[in-house]
Design a protein around this motif. Structure first.
Motif, PDB file in Angstrom:
ATOM      1  N   GLU A  77      52.931  82.326  72.293  1.00 46.04           N
ATOM      2  CA  GLU A  77      51.863  81.411  72.692  1.00 46.04           C
ATOM      3  C   GLU A  77      51.392  80.566  71.509  1.00 46.04           C
ATOM      4  OE1 GLU A  77      47.300  81.541  74.562  1.00 46.04           O
ATOM      5  OE2 GLU A  77      48.423  83.400  74.190  1.00 46.04           O
ATOM      6  N   PHE A  78      51.188  81.202  70.372  1.00 40.27           N
ATOM      7  CA  PHE A  78      50.719  80.461  69.200  1.00 40.27           C
ATOM      8  C   PHE A  78      51.760  79.456  68.730  1.00 40.27           C
ATOM      9  CE2 PHE A  78      49.891  80.056  64.578  1.00 40.27           C
ATOM     10  CZ  PHE A  78      48.616  79.519  64.658  1.00 40.27           C
ATOM     11  N   SER A  79      53.039  79.773  68.927  1.00 39.17           N
ATOM     12  CA  SER A  79      54.094  78.852  68.489  1.00 39.17           C
ATOM     13  C   SER A  79      54.054  77.531  69.244  1.00 39.17           C
ATOM     14  CB  SER A  79      55.474  79.503  68.667  1.00 39.17           C
ATOM     15  OG  SER A  79      55.849  79.544  70.040  1.00 39.17           O
ATOM     16  N   ARG A  80      53.381  77.504  70.405  1.00 38.89           N
ATOM     17  CA  ARG A  80      53.309  76.283  71.212  1.00 38.89           C
ATOM     18  C   ARG A  80      52.027  75.488  70.965  1.00 38.89           C
ATOM     19  NH1 ARG A  80      55.600  79.903  75.083  1.00 38.89           N
ATOM     20  NH2 ARG A  80      53.568  80.256  76.034  1.00 38.89           N
ATOM     21  N   VAL A  81      51.165  75.975  70.070  1.00 39.91           N
ATOM     22  CA  VAL A  81      49.927  75.262  69.750  1.00 39.91           C
ATOM     23  C   VAL A  81      50.266  73.993  68.972  1.00 39.91           C
ATOM     24  CG1 VAL A  81      47.774  75.373  68.416  1.00 39.91           C
ATOM     25  CG2 VAL A  81      48.507  77.345  69.782  1.00 39.91           C
ATOM     26  N   SER A  82      49.706  72.871  69.403  1.00 36.84           N
ATOM     27  CA  SER A  82      50.006  71.596  68.741  1.00 36.84           C
ATOM     28  C   SER A  82      49.309  71.514  67.389  1.00 36.84           C
ATOM     29  CB  SER A  82      49.552  70.431  69.613  1.00 36.84           C
ATOM     30  OG  SER A  82      48.131  70.356  69.641  1.00 36.84           O
ATOM     31  N   PRO A  83      49.772  70.642  66.497  1.00 39.90           N
ATOM     32  CA  PRO A  83      49.073  70.449  65.226  1.00 39.90           C
ATOM     33  C   PRO A  83      47.609  70.068  65.428  1.00 39.90           C
ATOM     34  CG  PRO A  83      51.233  69.433  65.122  1.00 39.90           C
ATOM     35  CD  PRO A  83      51.029  69.863  66.544  1.00 39.90           C
ATOM     36  N   GLN A  84      47.337  69.229  66.408  1.00 41.07           N
ATOM     37  CA  GLN A  84      45.966  68.803  66.676  1.00 41.07           C
ATOM     38  C   GLN A  84      45.093  69.985  67.087  1.00 41.07           C
ATOM     39  OE1 GLN A  84      48.724  67.413  67.864  1.00 41.07           O
ATOM     40  NE2 GLN A  84      48.713  65.275  67.141  1.00 41.07           N
ATOM     41  N   GLU A  85      45.614  70.832  67.971  1.00 38.43           N
ATOM     42  CA  GLU A  85      44.848  71.996  68.433  1.00 38.43           C
ATOM     43  C   GLU A  85      44.585  72.965  67.283  1.00 38.43           C
ATOM     44  OE1 GLU A  85      46.320  72.479  73.059  1.00 38.43           O
ATOM     45  OE2 GLU A  85      47.677  73.077  71.441  1.00 38.43           O
ATOM     46  N   PHE A  86      45.579  73.153  66.432  1.00 36.76           N
ATOM     47  CA  PHE A  86      45.397  74.061  65.300  1.00 36.76           C
ATOM     48  C   PHE A  86      44.283  73.582  64.378  1.00 36.76           C
ATOM     49  CE2 PHE A  86      46.501  75.061  60.836  1.00 36.76           C
ATOM     50  CZ  PHE A  86      46.409  76.450  60.889  1.00 36.76           C
ATOM     51  N   VAL A  87      44.291  72.305  64.057  1.00 32.52           N
ATOM     52  CA  VAL A  87      43.286  71.767  63.142  1.00 32.52           C
ATOM     53  C   VAL A  87      41.894  71.796  63.764  1.00 32.52           C
ATOM     54  CG1 VAL A  87      42.520  69.696  61.921  1.00 32.52           C
ATOM     55  CG2 VAL A  87      44.933  70.356  61.869  1.00 32.52           C
ATOM     56  N   LEU A  88      41.766  71.311  64.983  1.00 27.01           N
ATOM     57  CA  LEU A  88      40.446  71.189  65.605  1.00 27.01           C
ATOM     58  C   LEU A  88      39.879  72.523  66.053  1.00 27.01           C
ATOM     59  CD1 LEU A  88      40.975  67.922  67.686  1.00 27.01           C
ATOM     60  CD2 LEU A  88      39.820  68.184  65.484  1.00 27.01           C
ATOM     61  N   ASN A  89      40.731  73.388  66.602  1.00 28.34           N
ATOM     62  CA  ASN A  89      40.225  74.638  67.165  1.00 28.34           C
ATOM     63  C   ASN A  89      40.160  75.787  66.173  1.00 28.34           C
ATOM     64  OD1 ASN A  89      40.049  73.287  69.598  1.00 28.34           O
ATOM     65  ND2 ASN A  89      42.016  74.050  70.348  1.00 28.34           N
ATOM     66  N   MET A  90      40.936  75.709  65.103  1.00 24.05           N
ATOM     67  CA  MET A  90      40.893  76.793  64.125  1.00 24.05           C
ATOM     68  C   MET A  90      40.215  76.365  62.825  1.00 24.05           C
ATOM     69  SD  MET A  90      44.222  79.240  64.611  1.00 24.05           S
ATOM     70  CE  MET A  90      43.260  80.654  64.120  1.00 24.05           C
ATOM     71  N   LEU A  91      40.735  75.322  62.200  1.00 24.33           N
ATOM     72  CA  LEU A  91      40.199  74.950  60.892  1.00 24.33           C
ATOM     73  C   LEU A  91      38.791  74.368  61.000  1.00 24.33           C
ATOM     74  CD1 LEU A  91      43.364  73.452  59.154  1.00 24.33           C
ATOM     75  CD2 LEU A  91      42.652  75.839  59.440  1.00 24.33           C
ATOM     76  N   LYS A  92      38.594  73.479  61.949  1.00 34.06           N
ATOM     77  CA  LYS A  92      37.243  72.926  62.127  1.00 34.06           C
ATOM     78  C   LYS A  92      36.290  74.009  62.591  1.00 34.06           C
ATOM     79  CE  LYS A  92      34.678  69.074  64.156  1.00 34.06           C
ATOM     80  NZ  LYS A  92      34.749  67.863  65.019  1.00 34.06           N
ATOM     81  N   GLY A  93      36.783  74.883  63.477  1.00 28.77           N
ATOM     82  CA  GLY A  93      35.940  75.969  63.965  1.00 28.77           C
ATOM     83  C   GLY A  93      35.491  76.905  62.861  1.00 28.77           C
ATOM     84  N   LEU A  94      36.345  77.106  61.854  1.00 26.98           N
ATOM     85  CA  LEU A  94      35.999  77.990  60.736  1.00 26.98           C
ATOM     86  C   LEU A  94      35.195  77.275  59.651  1.00 26.98           C
ATOM     87  CD1 LEU A  94      39.386  79.909  60.353  1.00 26.98           C
ATOM     88  CD2 LEU A  94      37.205  80.874  61.141  1.00 26.98           C
ATOM     89  N   GLN A  95      34.910  75.996  59.864  1.00 26.50           N
ATOM     90  CA  GLN A  95      34.125  75.190  58.925  1.00 26.50           C
ATOM     91  C   GLN A  95      34.803  75.086  57.553  1.00 26.50           C
ATOM     92  OE1 GLN A  95      29.968  76.269  58.732  1.00 26.50           O
ATOM     93  NE2 GLN A  95      29.774  76.426  60.961  1.00 26.50           N
ATOM     94  N   VAL A  96      36.098  74.824  57.581  1.00 26.57           N
ATOM     95  CA  VAL A  96      36.850  74.693  56.326  1.00 26.57           C
ATOM     96  C   VAL A  96      36.370  73.460  55.571  1.00 26.57           C
ATOM     97  CG1 VAL A  96      39.131  74.336  55.313  1.00 26.57           C
ATOM     98  CG2 VAL A  96      38.848  75.909  57.252  1.00 26.57           C
ATOM     99  N   HIS A  97      35.970  73.662  54.336  1.00 20.82           N
ATOM    100  CA  HIS A  97      35.515  72.569  53.469  1.00 20.82           C
ATOM    101  C   HIS A  97      36.712  71.843  52.861  1.00 20.82           C
ATOM    102  CE1 HIS A  97      34.416  70.930  49.495  1.00 20.82           C
ATOM    103  NE2 HIS A  97      33.195  70.728  49.983  1.00 20.82           N
ATOM    104  N   THR A  98      37.668  72.642  52.348  1.00 24.75           N
ATOM    105  CA  THR A  98      38.884  72.084  51.751  1.00 24.75           C
ATOM    106  C   THR A  98      40.066  72.971  52.134  1.00 24.75           C
ATOM    107  OG1 THR A  98      37.652  71.229  49.848  1.00 24.75           O
ATOM    108  CG2 THR A  98      40.035  71.413  49.609  1.00 24.75           C
ATOM    109  N   ALA A  99      41.121  72.349  52.608  1.00 21.73           N
ATOM    110  CA  ALA A  99      42.369  73.062  52.859  1.00 21.73           C
ATOM    111  C   ALA A  99      43.330  72.767  51.719  1.00 21.73           C
ATOM    112  CB  ALA A  99      42.974  72.641  54.190  1.00 21.73           C
ATOM    113  N   VAL A 100      43.978  73.798  51.196  1.00 24.77           N
ATOM    114  CA  VAL A 100      44.954  73.642  50.120  1.00 24.77           C
ATOM    115  C   VAL A 100      46.304  74.123  50.642  1.00 24.77           C
ATOM    116  CG1 VAL A 100      45.534  74.166  47.732  1.00 24.77           C
ATOM    117  CG2 VAL A 100      43.131  74.086  48.436  1.00 24.77           C
TER     118      VAL A 100
END
Length: 315
Positions: free
Chosen positions: A102-125
Motif C-alpha cells: 500500500e505504501f509503495s503506491r503513495v504518490s510523491p505529493q501524498e507523501f510530502v503533504l500527508n507525512m512531512l507536512k503533518g509532522l511539521q518538518v522544518h527542514t528535510a535533508v
C-alpha cells in the motif's frame, strides 16, 4: 533517542504526539556509510543551530525486499543495528515507516503533504539520489517544489573517495568479492554481523580449535567465503578471534548455505545461547579444501597467528 513506528496514513493521535518543528533526514540508509553519515550529520548540525529536534525517517522492510525486484541481497545494517548507530550520531527521534504494498503506491505529493507536512518538518535533508513515492517518481528537486510553502530542503552531494562515489551497492559488491578493506573504508567502521551461538558439529574442539557456531539474527549481506580476522563483542568487552565463513569443503560436498564459525583467541568460556557482535577487521584468505585434517589444522594455526598479529596492531 526515541524510536517511533509509523504507517501510512498517519493517525490523528500520531500527528498530535509527534508533530513538532524538526530537521528530518530521509532515506533508506542501509549501511549507514560515509555518504549516509554526511546527510544525517548535516541534519543534526542544522537542528542544533535552530534549537529543534534532529530526526531520521527510514523505511522497513527494505523496499527492494517488499517489491521483490532489483539487487536486494540482504541488509548491511538491519534495523536493530541501524537504530544503535543512529543513537550514537546524536539523533533525537527515528521514524521507522512500514514499507508495504500500500505504501509503495503513495504518490510523491501524498507523501510530502500527508507525512512531512503533518509532522511539521522544518527542514528535510536528503541525498542527491533520494527517490520517493510511487515508482520512485519523486526526486530531491520535486521534494523542494512540493514542500516550498512549509519547509526547506537541503540536498547533500555525493560523498566521493578516490574519485568513486560511496554507495551501498558498492559496499555489497566489495564484501561479496573479498575486498573487506574497501568496504570498511566506505562504511567508516568495520562491517559487523550479530548472531546467537548455537550447537554446531563440534568438530573444532576435536582438532584443537573450538569454535562458536553463529546463527545470524537478521538476513545480512553475506561476505565472500573465507577466513577473517575479527573482533567479537561479548559482555561489553572485545575479544580477538578468527572466523570462517563458508561450507567447510574439507568435510562436506554439495553444501551451499554458508556457516559462520568463530574461534576466540585465548578464551575458554562456555557461551552457548549468547549473542555476539562480530566485527570483520581483515580478510585473510579464501576458503579452500584441504587434502587432510592435519593440513587443515596447520593452516588454521597459521590463520590464528596472522589474525592475532593484525588485531594486536589495532590496540
Amino acid at each position: 533517542m526515541k524510536t517511533v513506528s509509523l504507517s501510512y496514513p498517519l493517525l490523528p493521535e500520531q500527528l498530535e504526539q509527534y508533530a513538532k518543528a524538526q530537521v528530518l533526514a530521509i532515506g533508506q540508509f542501509d549501511g549507514l556509510h560515509l555518504g549516509h553519515a554526511a546527510v544525517i550529520n548535516r541534519a543534526v548540525e542544522i537542528a542544533h543551530k535552530e534549537g529543534i529536534l534532529a530526526s531520521v525517517m527510514t523505511f522497513h522492510p527494505h523496499p527492494k525486499e517488499v517489491m521483490k525486484k532489483g539487487d536486494y541481497e540482504g541488509y548491511l545494517t538491519p534495523l536493530h543495528d541501524k537504530v544503535e548507530i543512529l543513537e550514537q550520531m546524536g539523533v533525537h527521534v527515528i521514524y521507522i515507516v512500514e514499507f508495504n504494498d500500500e505504501f509503495s503506491r503513495v504518490s510523491p505529493q501524498e507523501f510530502v503533504l500527508n507525512m512531512l507536512k503533518g509532522l511539521q518538518v522544518h527542514t528535510a535533508v536528503v541525498g542527491f539520489d533520494f527517490r520517493f513515492g510511487h515508482r520512485g517518481e519523486g526526486n530531491p528537486e520535486m521534494l523542494r517544489d512540493l514542500g516550498q510553502s512549509f519547509m526547506q530542503v537541503e540536498i547533500i552531494p555525493p560523498f566521493v573517495l578516490d574519485s568513486e562515489k560511496v554507495s551501498s551497492s558498492g559496499i555489497r559488491k566489495w564484501l561479496q568479492t573479498g575486498n573487506l578493506s574497501g568496504a570498511n573504508v566506505w562504511l567508516g567502521r568495520c562491517y559487523s554481523i550479530t548472531g546467537t551461538v548455537v550447537d554446531g558439529e563440534k568438530r573444532g574442539r576435536t582438532i584443537g580449535f573450538p569454535t562458536a557456531n553463529l546463527k545470524l539474527n537478521d538476513p545480512y549481506v553475506v561476505p565472500a567465503k573465507g577466513v577473517y580476522a575479527v573482533r567479537v563483542k561479548y559482555n561489553d568487552r572485545f575479544i580477538s578471534g578468527v572466523m570462517n565463513i563458508g561450507v567447510k569443503p574439507t568435510f562436506h560436498t554439495g553444501e551451499v548455505i554458508p556457516s559462520y564459525e568463530v574461534h576466540l583467541l585465548d578464551f575458554n568460556e562456555s557461551i552457548y545461547g549468547q549473542e555476539l557482535v562480530v566485527e570483520l577487521v581483515a580478510y585473510i584468505r579464501e576458503e579452500r579444501k584441504f587434502n587432510s585434517v592435519d593440513e587443515l589444522i596447520a593452516q588454521i594455526r597459521r590463520d590464528a597467528e596472522e589474525a592475532a598479529v593484525i588485531l594486536k596492531a589495532l590496540k
